[in-house]
Write a protein that holds these residues in place. Structure first.
Motif, PDB file in Angstrom:
ATOM      1  N   ASP A   1      -1.289   5.166  15.642  1.00  0.00           N
ATOM      2  CA  ASP A   1      -2.355   6.176  15.929  1.00  0.00           C
ATOM      3  C   ASP A   1      -3.758   5.527  15.544  1.00  0.00           C
ATOM      4  OD1 ASP A   1      -0.655   8.042  17.151  1.00  0.00           O
ATOM      5  OD2 ASP A   1       0.167   8.157  15.100  1.00  0.00           O
TER       6      ASP A   1
ATOM      7  N   HIS B   1      -2.512   9.197   4.807  1.00  0.00           N
ATOM      8  CA  HIS B   1      -2.631  10.010   6.126  1.00  0.00           C
ATOM      9  C   HIS B   1      -2.661  11.705   5.546  1.00  0.00           C
ATOM     10  CE1 HIS B   1      -1.331   6.107   7.484  1.00  0.00           C
ATOM     11  NE2 HIS B   1      -0.158   6.446   7.552  1.00  0.00           N
TER      12      HIS B   1
ATOM     13  N   ALA C   1       0.895  -1.068   0.053  1.00  0.00           N
ATOM     14  CA  ALA C   1       0.077  -0.151   0.149  1.00  0.00           C
ATOM     15  C   ALA C   1       0.964   1.105  -0.033  1.00  0.00           C
ATOM     16  CB  ALA C   1      -0.931   0.034   1.263  1.00  0.00           C
ATOM     17  N   GLY C   2       1.312   1.636   1.247  1.00  0.00           N
ATOM     18  CA  GLY C   2       2.312   2.886   1.206  1.00  0.00           C
ATOM     19  C   GLY C   2       3.696   2.295   1.247  1.00  0.00           C
ATOM     20  N   GLY C   3       3.788   1.097   1.730  1.00  0.00           N
ATOM     21  CA  GLY C   3       5.207   0.439   1.687  1.00  0.00           C
ATOM     22  C   GLY C   3       6.055   0.989   2.943  1.00  0.00           C
ATOM     23  N   MET C   4       5.388   1.772   3.648  1.00  0.00           N
ATOM     24  CA  MET C   4       6.107   2.750   4.976  1.00  0.00           C
ATOM     25  C   MET C   4       6.549   1.276   5.880  1.00  0.00           C
ATOM     26  SD  MET C   4       6.772   5.782   4.180  1.00  0.00           S
ATOM     27  CE  MET C   4       7.191   5.042   2.793  1.00  0.00           C
ATOM     28  N   THR C   5       5.999   0.244   5.830  1.00  0.00           N
ATOM     29  CA  THR C   5       6.326  -0.806   6.755  1.00  0.00           C
ATOM     30  C   THR C   5       6.902  -1.878   6.022  1.00  0.00           C
ATOM     31  OG1 THR C   5       4.789  -0.246   8.612  1.00  0.00           O
ATOM     32  CG2 THR C   5       5.581  -2.428   8.713  1.00  0.00           C
TER      33      THR C   5
ATOM     34  N   ARG D   1       7.313   9.862  16.048  1.00  0.00           N
ATOM     35  CA  ARG D   1       6.026  10.223  16.355  1.00  0.00           C
ATOM     36  C   ARG D   1       5.320   9.085  16.526  1.00  0.00           C
ATOM     37  NH1 ARG D   1       4.446  15.688  13.071  1.00  0.00           N
ATOM     38  NH2 ARG D   1       3.224  15.958  14.922  1.00  0.00           N
TER      39      ARG D   1
ATOM     40  N   THR E   1      -0.663   4.599   4.016  1.00  0.00           N
ATOM     41  CA  THR E   1      -2.341   4.422   4.180  1.00  0.00           C
ATOM     42  C   THR E   1      -2.894   3.906   5.435  1.00  0.00           C
ATOM     43  OG1 THR E   1      -2.163   2.235   3.512  1.00  0.00           O
ATOM     44  CG2 THR E   1      -1.869   3.766   1.873  1.00  0.00           C
TER      45      THR E   1
HETATM   46  C1  LIG Z   1       9.609   6.827   9.893  1.00  0.00           C
HETATM   47  C2  LIG Z   1       8.197   6.442  10.115  1.00  0.00           C
HETATM   48  C3  LIG Z   1       7.540   6.975  11.096  1.00  0.00           C
HETATM   49  C4  LIG Z   1       5.875   6.681  11.350  1.00  0.00           C
HETATM   50  N1  LIG Z   1       5.393   7.243  12.358  1.00  0.00           N
HETATM   51  C5  LIG Z   1       4.060   6.993  12.526  1.00  0.00           C
HETATM   52  C6  LIG Z   1       3.226   7.517  13.554  1.00  0.00           C
HETATM   53  O1  LIG Z   1       3.478   8.446  14.293  1.00  0.00           O
HETATM   54  N2  LIG Z   1       1.881   6.913  13.909  1.00  0.00           N
HETATM   55  C7  LIG Z   1       1.414   5.856  13.100  1.00  0.00           C
HETATM   56  O2  LIG Z   1       0.284   5.440  13.373  1.00  0.00           O
HETATM   57  N3  LIG Z   1       2.167   5.299  12.288  1.00  0.00           N
HETATM   58  C8  LIG Z   1       3.584   5.656  12.093  1.00  0.00           C
HETATM   59  N4  LIG Z   1       4.340   5.032  11.085  1.00  0.00           N
HETATM   60  C9  LIG Z   1       3.889   3.875   9.993  1.00  0.00           C
HETATM   61  C10 LIG Z   1       3.050   4.478   8.683  1.00  0.00           C
HETATM   62  O3  LIG Z   1       1.999   5.567   9.069  1.00  0.00           O
HETATM   63  C11 LIG Z   1       2.103   3.542   8.038  1.00  0.00           C
HETATM   64  O4  LIG Z   1       0.878   3.624   8.252  1.00  0.00           O
HETATM   65  C12 LIG Z   1       2.442   2.001   7.994  1.00  0.00           C
HETATM   66  O5  LIG Z   1       3.895   1.885   7.989  1.00  0.00           O
HETATM   67  C13 LIG Z   1       1.806   0.990   7.084  1.00  0.00           C
HETATM   68  O6  LIG Z   1       0.980   1.838   6.237  1.00  0.00           O
HETATM   69  P1  LIG Z   1       1.565   1.671   4.681  1.00  0.00           P
HETATM   70  O7  LIG Z   1       0.278   1.928   3.783  1.00  0.00           O
HETATM   71  O8  LIG Z   1       2.814   1.875   4.451  1.00  0.00           O
HETATM   72  O9  LIG Z   1       1.462  -0.143   4.668  1.00  0.00           O
HETATM   73  P2  LIG Z   1       2.528  -1.024   3.857  1.00  0.00           P
HETATM   74  O10 LIG Z   1       3.730  -1.071   4.482  1.00  0.00           O
HETATM   75  O11 LIG Z   1       2.398  -0.967   2.187  1.00  0.00           O
HETATM   76  O12 LIG Z   1       1.955  -2.520   4.298  1.00  0.00           O
HETATM   77  C14 LIG Z   1       1.974  -2.956   5.770  1.00  0.00           C
HETATM   78  C15 LIG Z   1       1.281  -4.151   5.989  1.00  0.00           C
HETATM   79  O13 LIG Z   1      -0.077  -4.127   5.728  1.00  0.00           O
HETATM   80  C16 LIG Z   1      -0.673  -4.831   4.984  1.00  0.00           C
HETATM   81  N5  LIG Z   1      -1.753  -4.450   4.284  1.00  0.00           N
HETATM   82  C17 LIG Z   1      -1.652  -3.123   3.482  1.00  0.00           C
HETATM   83  N6  LIG Z   1      -2.546  -2.516   3.001  1.00  0.00           N
HETATM   84  C18 LIG Z   1      -3.598  -3.524   3.171  1.00  0.00           C
HETATM   85  C19 LIG Z   1      -5.166  -3.670   2.778  1.00  0.00           C
HETATM   86  N7  LIG Z   1      -5.838  -2.748   2.036  1.00  0.00           N
HETATM   87  N8  LIG Z   1      -5.553  -4.895   3.222  1.00  0.00           N
HETATM   88  C20 LIG Z   1      -4.801  -5.732   4.141  1.00  0.00           C
HETATM   89  N9  LIG Z   1      -3.633  -5.725   4.233  1.00  0.00           N
HETATM   90  C21 LIG Z   1      -3.022  -4.698   3.987  1.00  0.00           C
HETATM   91  C22 LIG Z   1       0.450  -5.453   3.960  1.00  0.00           C
HETATM   92  O14 LIG Z   1       0.455  -6.593   3.609  1.00  0.00           O
HETATM   93  C23 LIG Z   1       1.480  -5.343   4.963  1.00  0.00           C
HETATM   94  O15 LIG Z   1       1.690  -6.522   5.648  1.00  0.00           O
HETATM   95  C24 LIG Z   1       5.577   5.389  10.628  1.00  0.00           C
HETATM   96  C25 LIG Z   1       6.278   4.775   9.771  1.00  0.00           C
HETATM   97  C26 LIG Z   1       7.609   5.323   9.396  1.00  0.00           C
HETATM   98  C27 LIG Z   1       8.182   4.790   8.366  1.00  0.00           C
END
Ligand SMILES: Cc1cc2nc3c(=O)[nH]c(=O)nc-3n(C[C@H](O)[C@H](O)[C@H](O)COP(=O)(O)OP(=O)(O)OC[C@H]3O[C@@H](n4cnc5c(N)ncnc54)[C@H](O)[C@@H]3O)c2cc1C
Length: 261
Positions: A119, A73, A27-31, A180, A106
């Motif tokens: 959050d 977000h 999705a966002g790939g952030m994790t 954060r 996302t």
């Molecule tokens: C430096 C940093 C700081 C951050 N700070 C915060 C913060 O302050 N507060 C906070 O809450 N978060 C924080 N995050 C987390 C960030 O906000 C993302 O929400 C989180 O990383 C996952 O969202 P993504 O869209 O990147 O998911 P992805 O990395 O793309 O996916 C994460 C997981 O979710 C699964 N997935 C994704 N989408 C779906 C879907 N639609 N249905 C089923 N499974 C799905 C994937 O298979 C994977 O296992 C931070 C991340 C980073 C890197």
């Protein structure tokens, strides 16, 4: 980073069909991407769902705010409609990470990942959210199972999250100064049919503090929280905060949230 196959899914059906025990949705790939880079996770197949139009967007009615899973977000933080219907939800999104994270991360990825310090899970619990997947609707209370664990099955895709519009609500957190993420975050929401006090960052999984909710149901004031004992049992203890400190922060941030409602 190990090699993997990249698929760009054209629709939810295709994405779900491609999924297996050795795949992840992108999705966002952030994790997902940092986990792969650091060698914490390996996947044979990465299934990109960003291009699926159905999964993105915001709908607001009098009673509900429904947010598509791949909505970023920053879009939630900047939505005029969400700011009007549930200002605390837009403010929560604005407090996530940094501009880069907010412009890629996302809501669906956040709740699927269920980081204990994230959050959005607290918003889901506080705002009686219903998680819509490609196969069912799940109440938030039943969705978050444990640390980084949800009830999602293999191939199940979150399509949207439907939040109940509360009478009053507010989210307060003590953010980790670097990321954060919430060291402790408390989301208070007063609905016509009850009060929720959702706590994130304090334990291994988000939870609804029933004692605080009960107290606020009989007297919705910050002062009433003084009489509640929040136990440190089962709370996280790490370099950022001890369990006792977190227990105290739950009270402090619950009071702040009630005052700001
Ligand atoms: C430096 C940093 C700081 C951050 N700070 C915060 C913060 O302050 N507060 C906070 O809450 N978060 C924080 N995050 C987390 C960030 O906000 C993302 O929400 C989180 O990383 C996952 O969202 P993504 O869209 O990147 O998911 P992805 O990395 O793309 O996916 C994460 C997981 O979710 C699964 N997935 C994704 N989408 C779906 C879907 N639609 N249905 C089923 N499974 C799905 C994937 O298979 C994977 O296992 C931070 C991340 C980073 C890197």
């Amino acid at each position: 980073m190990k090699t993997f196959n990249y698929h760009s899914a054209k629709d939810v059906k295709e994405a779900s069909k491609l999924a297996s025990s050795s795949s992840a949705f992108l999705a966002g790939g952030m994790t997902t991407i940092p986990s792969m880079k650091l060698g914490l996770a390996t996947y044979k197949n990465i299934i990109d769902i960003k291009g699926i139009k159905k999964l993105s967007g915001i709908k607001v009615s009098g009673k509900a705010v429904t947010i598509g899973a791949t909505t970023k977000h920053a879009e939630v933080a900047n939505s005029k409609e969400i700011k009007k219907a549930i200002p605390s939800l837009a403010a929560l999104a604005e407090g996530i990470g940094d501009p880069q994270v907010r412009n890629r991360g996302t809501i669906g990825g956040s709740i699927a990942n269920n980081d204990p310090a994230a959050d959005y899970p607290s918003a889901c619990i506080a705002l009686n959210a219903v998680i819509h997947t490609n196969s069912r609707k799940i109440d938030a209370e039943k969705f978050f199972k444990g640390m980084f664990e949800t009830v999602l099955k293999s191939g199940e895709i979150i399509e949207a999250i439907e939040f109940q519009v509360p009478q009053k609500s507010n989210y307060q957190k003590f953010p980790n100064p670097a990321s954060r993420y919430a060291i402790v975050g408390v989301y208070v929401a007063k609905h016509k049919n009850g009060i929720n006090v959702a706590v994130t960052g304090a334990k291994s999984c988000v939870y609804n503090d029933k004692d605080l909710a009960k107290t606020l149901s009989s007297n919705f004031s910050a002062a009433s929280i003084n009489n509640v004992r929040v136990s440190s049992s089962g709370m996280n203890s790490d370099i950022h905060a001890s369990a006792e400190y977190r227990a105290n922060m739950v009270k402090v941030f619950a009071k702040k949230a009630v005052e700001a409602c």
